[in-house]
Design a protein around this motif. Sequence first.
Motif, short mmCIF file in Angstrom:
data_model
loop_
_atom_site.label_atom_id
_atom_site.label_comp_id
_atom_site.label_asym_id
_atom_site.label_seq_id
_atom_site.Cartn_x
_atom_site.Cartn_y
_atom_site.Cartn_z
N GLN A 1 0.84 -1.20 0.00
CA GLN A 1 0.00 0.00 0.00
C GLN A 1 0.87 1.25 0.00
O GLN A 1 1.92 1.28 0.66
N ALA A 2 0.42 2.26 -0.72
CA ALA A 2 1.15 3.54 -0.78
C ALA A 2 0.25 4.62 -0.19
O ALA A 2 -0.84 4.87 -0.71
N LEU A 3 0.70 5.23 0.90
CA LEU A 3 -0.06 6.28 1.58
C LEU A 3 0.45 7.65 1.15
O LEU A 3 1.66 7.90 1.20
N HIS A 4 -0.47 8.53 0.78
CA HIS A 4 -0.09 9.88 0.36
C HIS A 4 -0.74 10.91 1.27
O HIS A 4 -1.69 10.62 1.98
N LYS A 5 -0.23 12.14 1.19
CA LYS A 5 -0.78 13.18 2.07
C LYS A 5 -2.02 13.83 1.49
O LYS A 5 -2.82 14.41 2.21
N SER A 6 -2.17 13.72 0.16
CA SER A 6 -3.28 14.41 -0.50
C SER A 6 -3.74 13.62 -1.71
O SER A 6 -3.03 12.75 -2.23
N ARG A 7 -4.93 13.97 -2.17
CA ARG A 7 -5.48 13.37 -3.37
C ARG A 7 -4.60 13.70 -4.57
O ARG A 7 -4.38 12.86 -5.45
N ALA A 8 -4.09 14.93 -4.59
CA ALA A 8 -3.22 15.36 -5.70
C ALA A 8 -1.98 14.47 -5.79
O ALA A 8 -1.57 14.05 -6.87
N ASP A 9 -1.39 14.17 -4.63
CA ASP A 9 -0.20 13.31 -4.62
C ASP A 9 -0.54 11.90 -5.07
O ASP A 9 0.25 11.25 -5.77
N ARG A 10 -1.70 11.42 -4.66
CA ARG A 10 -2.12 10.07 -5.07
C ARG A 10 -2.29 10.02 -6.58
O ARG A 10 -1.83 9.10 -7.25
N GLU A 11 -2.93 11.05 -7.13
CA GLU A 11 -3.17 11.09 -8.58
C GLU A 11 -1.86 11.19 -9.35
O GLU A 11 -1.68 10.55 -10.38
#
Lengths: 157, 157
Positions: free
Chosen positions: B121-131
């Motif tokens: 799993q990859a956890l990001h701080k924001s939706r923008a980073d995930r995208e």
Amino acid sequence: MQTRTAELDLEVSRIIRAPRDRVWHAWEDPERLAKWWIPHPIACRVVSLDMQPGGAFVTEMSENGEPFVPHLSACFLDVIPRERIIYTNALTGGWRPAEHGFVTAIITLSDHPDGTRYRAQALHKSRADREKHEELGFHEGWGTVVAQLAELVEIEA
Amino acid sequence: MQTRTAELDLEVSRIIRAPRDRVWHAWEDPERLAKWWIPHPIACRVVSLDMQPGGAFVTEMSENGEPFVPHLSACFLDVIPRERIIYTNALTGGWRPAEHGFVTAIITLSDHPDGTRYRAQALHKSRADREKHEELGFHEGWGTVVAQLAELVEIEA
């Protein structure tokens, strides 16, 4: 494992005239932590103090009776009771990356003939970050709150 | 403690037809890790694999026989042998804040009737980073290397 360098890091250190247990308790008890964690007369509210790896560490502050606003949102990385606390604002609770993190703090407690040696180190990624933190008042800020911690626990003696 | 959300996180999951011990060994042994950690035919060099909280995790890559260049510089946060690995590139070894960190990875191994269930799993701080991570080819990249890991350990059966 923790490589610290004078170029990247800042530190405050103080002998607190109280036993290590009492200093530790002023950290782990949210009510006590709130009493010294932010320079007076700013009020502090401890929102989360989950002292285990991955646990959230969140505090808020209020000046002049205004509504509370964010102060710190961080993640505990390593906690050895009565001995060491490591947290960073580069992550939030659950180890999730944070928006504006720039520092890892290492707090070390050790025995001293007069009580407890308390050491707080701030690790930065670059010299620029270290200088910025210094300009933002690291020594006044961290120095002040460690003095407040000492005052709190020394008075209980 | 680890709050994961579909909006912020990405995941690849695969059943690997090999026992958990062997999958774990392909992680903890630098020579084995180098064989699957980067999509072929790019070469991988494991510079540091200090699998303990605060330990450095550094890998390099080389394409077409060119000199090795940085691939990953991260910090292990939590390691439970044969079960779980957590690291982040928001920190480097010794828990020091990193320059361009944006992800925390949680690798989970569990038993499965056919061998091992492997989850990354990859956890990001924001939706923008995930995208952004998705656009950079998360699924191809992480999917490919997990397939390479499976191929490596299944062949040893």
